[in-house]
Design a protein around this motif. Structure first.
Motif, PDB file in Angstrom:
ATOM      1  N   GLU A  57      -1.111   3.774  -5.864  1.00 57.23           N
ATOM      2  CA  GLU A  57      -1.510   2.379  -6.064  1.00 57.23           C
ATOM      3  C   GLU A  57      -2.126   2.193  -7.453  1.00 57.23           C
ATOM      4  O   GLU A  57      -2.964   2.987  -7.889  1.00 57.23           O
ATOM      5  CB  GLU A  57      -2.489   1.959  -4.979  1.00 57.23           C
ATOM      6  CG  GLU A  57      -1.862   1.902  -3.592  1.00 57.23           C
ATOM      7  CD  GLU A  57      -0.647   0.997  -3.533  1.00 57.23           C
ATOM      8  OE1 GLU A  57      -0.789  -0.217  -3.764  1.00 57.23           O
ATOM      9  OE2 GLU A  57       0.458   1.520  -3.276  1.00 57.23           O
ATOM     10  N   THR A  58      -1.702   1.136  -8.154  1.00 61.58           N
ATOM     11  CA  THR A  58      -2.120   0.940  -9.551  1.00 61.58           C
ATOM     12  C   THR A  58      -2.883  -0.361  -9.778  1.00 61.58           C
ATOM     13  O   THR A  58      -3.254  -0.657 -10.918  1.00 61.58           O
ATOM     14  CB  THR A  58      -0.888   0.962 -10.468  1.00 61.58           C
ATOM     15  OG1 THR A  58       0.034  -0.063 -10.052  1.00 61.58           O
ATOM     16  CG2 THR A  58      -0.189   2.317 -10.410  1.00 61.58           C
ATOM     17  N   GLN A  59      -3.137  -1.162  -8.735  1.00 64.48           N
ATOM     18  CA  GLN A  59      -3.891  -2.398  -8.923  1.00 64.48           C
ATOM     19  C   GLN A  59      -5.373  -2.101  -9.171  1.00 64.48           C
ATOM     20  O   GLN A  59      -5.854  -1.010  -8.874  1.00 64.48           O
ATOM     21  CB  GLN A  59      -3.728  -3.328  -7.707  1.00 64.48           C
ATOM     22  CG  GLN A  59      -4.235  -2.757  -6.389  1.00 64.48           C
ATOM     23  CD  GLN A  59      -3.189  -1.997  -5.624  1.00 64.48           C
ATOM     24  OE1 GLN A  59      -2.424  -1.249  -6.192  1.00 64.48           O
ATOM     25  NE2 GLN A  59      -3.161  -2.185  -4.315  1.00 64.48           N
ATOM     26  N   LYS A  61      -8.125  -3.269  -7.792  1.00 70.59           N
ATOM     27  CA  LYS A  61      -8.962  -3.100  -6.601  1.00 70.59           C
ATOM     28  C   LYS A  61      -8.105  -2.699  -5.409  1.00 70.59           C
ATOM     29  O   LYS A  61      -7.033  -3.272  -5.185  1.00 70.59           O
ATOM     30  CB  LYS A  61      -9.724  -4.389  -6.278  1.00 70.59           C
ATOM     31  CG  LYS A  61     -10.758  -4.228  -5.161  1.00 70.59           C
ATOM     32  CD  LYS A  61     -11.579  -5.489  -4.957  1.00 70.59           C
ATOM     33  CE  LYS A  61     -12.629  -5.288  -3.866  1.00 70.59           C
ATOM     34  NZ  LYS A  61     -13.437  -6.508  -3.633  1.00 70.59           N
ATOM     35  N   LEU A  62      -8.577  -1.729  -4.666  1.00 69.52           N
ATOM     36  CA  LEU A  62      -7.894  -1.284  -3.457  1.00 69.52           C
ATOM     37  C   LEU A  62      -8.541  -1.988  -2.269  1.00 69.52           C
ATOM     38  O   LEU A  62      -9.662  -1.661  -1.877  1.00 69.52           O
ATOM     39  CB  LEU A  62      -8.000   0.239  -3.327  1.00 69.52           C
ATOM     40  CG  LEU A  62      -7.366   1.026  -4.486  1.00 69.52           C
ATOM     41  CD1 LEU A  62      -7.700   2.502  -4.369  1.00 69.52           C
ATOM     42  CD2 LEU A  62      -5.859   0.814  -4.519  1.00 69.52           C
ATOM     43  N   GLU A  63      -7.827  -2.955  -1.727  1.00 69.78           N
ATOM     44  CA  GLU A  63      -8.375  -3.780  -0.659  1.00 69.78           C
ATOM     45  C   GLU A  63      -8.282  -3.067   0.692  1.00 69.78           C
ATOM     46  O   GLU A  63      -7.348  -2.316   0.967  1.00 69.78           O
ATOM     47  CB  GLU A  63      -7.630  -5.117  -0.580  1.00 69.78           C
ATOM     48  CG  GLU A  63      -7.738  -5.968  -1.828  1.00 69.78           C
ATOM     49  CD  GLU A  63      -9.110  -6.603  -2.010  1.00 69.78           C
ATOM     50  OE1 GLU A  63      -9.973  -6.440  -1.102  1.00 69.78           O
ATOM     51  OE2 GLU A  63      -9.317  -7.273  -3.036  1.00 69.78           O
ATOM     52  N   CYS A  64      -9.251  -3.346   1.533  1.00 66.90           N
ATOM     53  CA  CYS A  64      -9.290  -2.804   2.885  1.00 66.90           C
ATOM     54  C   CYS A  64      -8.128  -3.341   3.722  1.00 66.90           C
ATOM     55  O   CYS A  64      -7.822  -4.532   3.679  1.00 66.90           O
ATOM     56  CB  CYS A  64     -10.622  -3.187   3.527  1.00 66.90           C
ATOM     57  SG  CYS A  64     -10.720  -2.878   5.293  1.00 66.90           S
ATOM     58  N   ILE A  65      -7.483  -2.447   4.463  1.00 67.45           N
ATOM     59  CA  ILE A  65      -6.429  -2.822   5.400  1.00 67.45           C
ATOM     60  C   ILE A  65      -6.886  -2.433   6.800  1.00 67.45           C
ATOM     61  O   ILE A  65      -7.155  -1.265   7.075  1.00 67.45           O
ATOM     62  CB  ILE A  65      -5.107  -2.099   5.078  1.00 67.45           C
ATOM     63  CG1 ILE A  65      -4.651  -2.397   3.640  1.00 67.45           C
ATOM     64  CG2 ILE A  65      -4.025  -2.498   6.074  1.00 67.45           C
ATOM     65  CD1 ILE A  65      -3.457  -1.576   3.210  1.00 67.45           C
ATOM     66  N   SER A 108       1.499  -2.608  -3.341  1.00 68.23           N
ATOM     67  CA  SER A 108       1.641  -3.265  -2.042  1.00 68.23           C
ATOM     68  C   SER A 108       0.708  -2.728  -0.967  1.00 68.23           C
ATOM     69  O   SER A 108       0.650  -3.269   0.134  1.00 68.23           O
ATOM     70  CB  SER A 108       3.091  -3.132  -1.538  1.00 68.23           C
ATOM     71  OG  SER A 108       3.414  -1.768  -1.297  1.00 68.23           O
ATOM     72  N   TRP A 109      -0.034  -1.666  -1.264  1.00 63.70           N
ATOM     73  CA  TRP A 109      -0.900  -1.049  -0.258  1.00 63.70           C
ATOM     74  C   TRP A 109      -2.347  -1.189  -0.706  1.00 63.70           C
ATOM     75  O   TRP A 109      -2.670  -1.943  -1.621  1.00 63.70           O
ATOM     76  CB  TRP A 109      -0.520   0.421  -0.061  1.00 63.70           C
ATOM     77  CG  TRP A 109      -0.986   1.030   1.232  1.00 63.70           C
ATOM     78  CD1 TRP A 109      -1.892   2.033   1.391  1.00 63.70           C
ATOM     79  CD2 TRP A 109      -0.565   0.698   2.552  1.00 63.70           C
ATOM     80  NE1 TRP A 109      -2.073   2.351   2.723  1.00 63.70           N
ATOM     81  CE2 TRP A 109      -1.261   1.529   3.463  1.00 63.70           C
ATOM     82  CE3 TRP A 109       0.321  -0.244   3.077  1.00 63.70           C
ATOM     83  CZ2 TRP A 109      -1.092   1.461   4.850  1.00 63.70           C
ATOM     84  CZ3 TRP A 109       0.495  -0.308   4.455  1.00 63.70           C
ATOM     85  CH2 TRP A 109      -0.204   0.538   5.314  1.00 63.70           C
ATOM     86  N   GLY A 110      -3.236  -0.515  -0.030  1.00 61.17           N
ATOM     87  CA  GLY A 110      -4.656  -0.539  -0.373  1.00 61.17           C
ATOM     88  C   GLY A 110      -5.322   0.643   0.279  1.00 61.17           C
ATOM     89  O   GLY A 110      -4.880   1.780   0.112  1.00 61.17           O
ATOM     90  N   LEU A 111      -6.363   0.400   1.074  1.00 58.12           N
ATOM     91  CA  LEU A 111      -7.038   1.464   1.813  1.00 58.12           C
ATOM     92  C   LEU A 111      -6.881   1.192   3.302  1.00 58.12           C
ATOM     93  O   LEU A 111      -7.503   0.289   3.855  1.00 58.12           O
ATOM     94  CB  LEU A 111      -8.522   1.521   1.435  1.00 58.12           C
ATOM     95  CG  LEU A 111      -8.842   1.854  -0.023  1.00 58.12           C
ATOM     96  CD1 LEU A 111     -10.354   1.818  -0.250  1.00 58.12           C
ATOM     97  CD2 LEU A 111      -8.276   3.211  -0.416  1.00 58.12           C
ATOM     98  N   ASP A 112      -6.013   1.968   3.965  1.00 55.59           N
ATOM     99  CA  ASP A 112      -5.863   1.860   5.409  1.00 55.59           C
ATOM    100  C   ASP A 112      -7.050   2.519   6.084  1.00 55.59           C
ATOM    101  O   ASP A 112      -7.882   3.159   5.435  1.00 55.59           O
ATOM    102  CB  ASP A 112      -4.547   2.501   5.851  1.00 55.59           C
ATOM    103  CG  ASP A 112      -4.442   3.946   5.397  1.00 55.59           C
ATOM    104  OD1 ASP A 112      -5.170   4.804   5.935  1.00 55.59           O
ATOM    105  OD2 ASP A 112      -3.644   4.217   4.477  1.00 55.59           O
ATOM    106  N   HIS A 113      -7.121   2.417   7.418  1.00 52.28           N
ATOM    107  CA  HIS A 113      -8.323   2.912   8.108  1.00 52.28           C
ATOM    108  C   HIS A 113      -8.466   4.427   7.998  1.00 52.28           C
ATOM    109  O   HIS A 113      -9.582   4.946   8.090  1.00 52.28           O
ATOM    110  CB  HIS A 113      -8.340   2.455   9.571  1.00 52.28           C
ATOM    111  CG  HIS A 113      -7.496   3.261  10.506  1.00 52.28           C
ATOM    112  ND1 HIS A 113      -6.146   3.048  10.679  1.00 52.28           N
ATOM    113  CD2 HIS A 113      -7.817   4.293  11.337  1.00 52.28           C
ATOM    114  CE1 HIS A 113      -5.670   3.907  11.565  1.00 52.28           C
ATOM    115  NE2 HIS A 113      -6.661   4.682  11.985  1.00 52.28           N
ATOM    116  N   GLY A 114      -7.358   5.139   7.776  1.00 53.57           N
ATOM    117  CA  GLY A 114      -7.460   6.581   7.565  1.00 53.57           C
ATOM    118  C   GLY A 114      -8.120   6.929   6.254  1.00 53.57           C
ATOM    119  O   GLY A 114      -8.569   8.066   6.059  1.00 53.57           O
TER     120      GLY A 114
END
Length: 252
Positions: A57-59, A61-65, A108-114
């Motif tokens: 991921e290169t954005q 901020k890594l948003e919570c998923i 397209s991703w961020g930080l999943d619960h894992g």
């Protein structure tokens, strides 16, 4: 390099009063005394690329998923996002390509619960880079860990792999009594005896098939490649439900 493998458990851990939360906090406190990390590279079993290419991921901020469904409403009040270390993310991509690894940037991703659940307990407030696993081999993921390590040279970076060694949700749904799997016994014995390369052979065993490790155990293989360990310390082990195990290991 220091690598950690820490099981994240069920989202219910967010509201339950369980010792594993205290363990995660203690791991973070102890590691920060030893190394004050600038960045955490996290590899979650829930960030999977089905194309065969690893994604970084290169954005900014890594948003919570909140990638879990059917849980009590109170669990959806929790979320943790983090600032991305974009420079390191790009270094991993560039070095991976130079090394012949199928890898590319993604937004397209961020930080999943894992990822975000353990990060919120172990390393809150620290920059993060998140890298996907694939369905590829242990050797592929070990090499990915080596690349992340090389990209991190000169930096205070820790790799955090997550997931459950035994992940038989069918046994959980049947209310089977918690019992240590043969696979967990073998895995922890190899870790204790520092037979790290033999861990890569585990998918060829019937015990691996029976345990159905979360994420094919690929986050652990990335952790091993990153740390290229000479030593390992098992920090915790638990059997919270039938068919599911929790493991925490420090590799160095």
């Amino acid at each position: 390099m220091l690598g950690l493998f820490v099981s994240h458990g069920s989202p219910t851990i967010l509201t339950e009063n369980v010792p594993w939360k205290d363990l995660m906090r203690k791991i973070g406190e102890d590691v920060r005394k030893e190394i004050k990390p600038d960045t955490i590279v996290v590899v979650s079993p829930h960030f999977i690329s089905w194309s065969g290419k690893h994604l970084v991921e290169t954005q900014e901020k890594l948003e919570c998923i909140q990638d879990y469904y059917g849980f009590p409403d109170e669990l959806y009040k929790f979320c943790y996002s983090a600032e991305n270390d974009v420079e390191l993310a790009q270094r991993i991509i560039n070095l991976g390509r130079e090394s012949g690894v199928e890898i590319e940037g993604d937004t397209s991703w961020g930080l999943d619960h894992g990822a975000w659940i353990p990060l919120s307990f172990v390393f809150p407030g620290i920059k993060v880079v998140t890298v996907s696993i694939t369905e590829g081999t242990p050797e592929e993921h070990y090499k990915l860990g080596e690349i992340i390590s090389r990209a991190s040279e000169g930096r205070k970076v820790i790799l955090l792999g997550t997931g459950s060694p035994t992940h038989r949700l069918d046994l959980f749904s049947l209310n089977v009594k918690p019992k240590q799997s043969k696979f967990d016994q073998i895995l922890m014995d190899l870790i204790a005896k520092r037979k790290f390369k033999e861990i890569l052979e585990l998918p060829r065993t019937k015990e691996w098939v029976e345990a159905q490790p979360e994420g094919l155990l690929n986050p652990l293989y990335v952790t091993l490649g990153f740390s290229n360990p000479e030593s390992a310390e098992i920090l915790g082990y638990d059997l919270p439900w039938g068919g599911v195990s929790m493991l925490a290991v420090k590799f160095k």
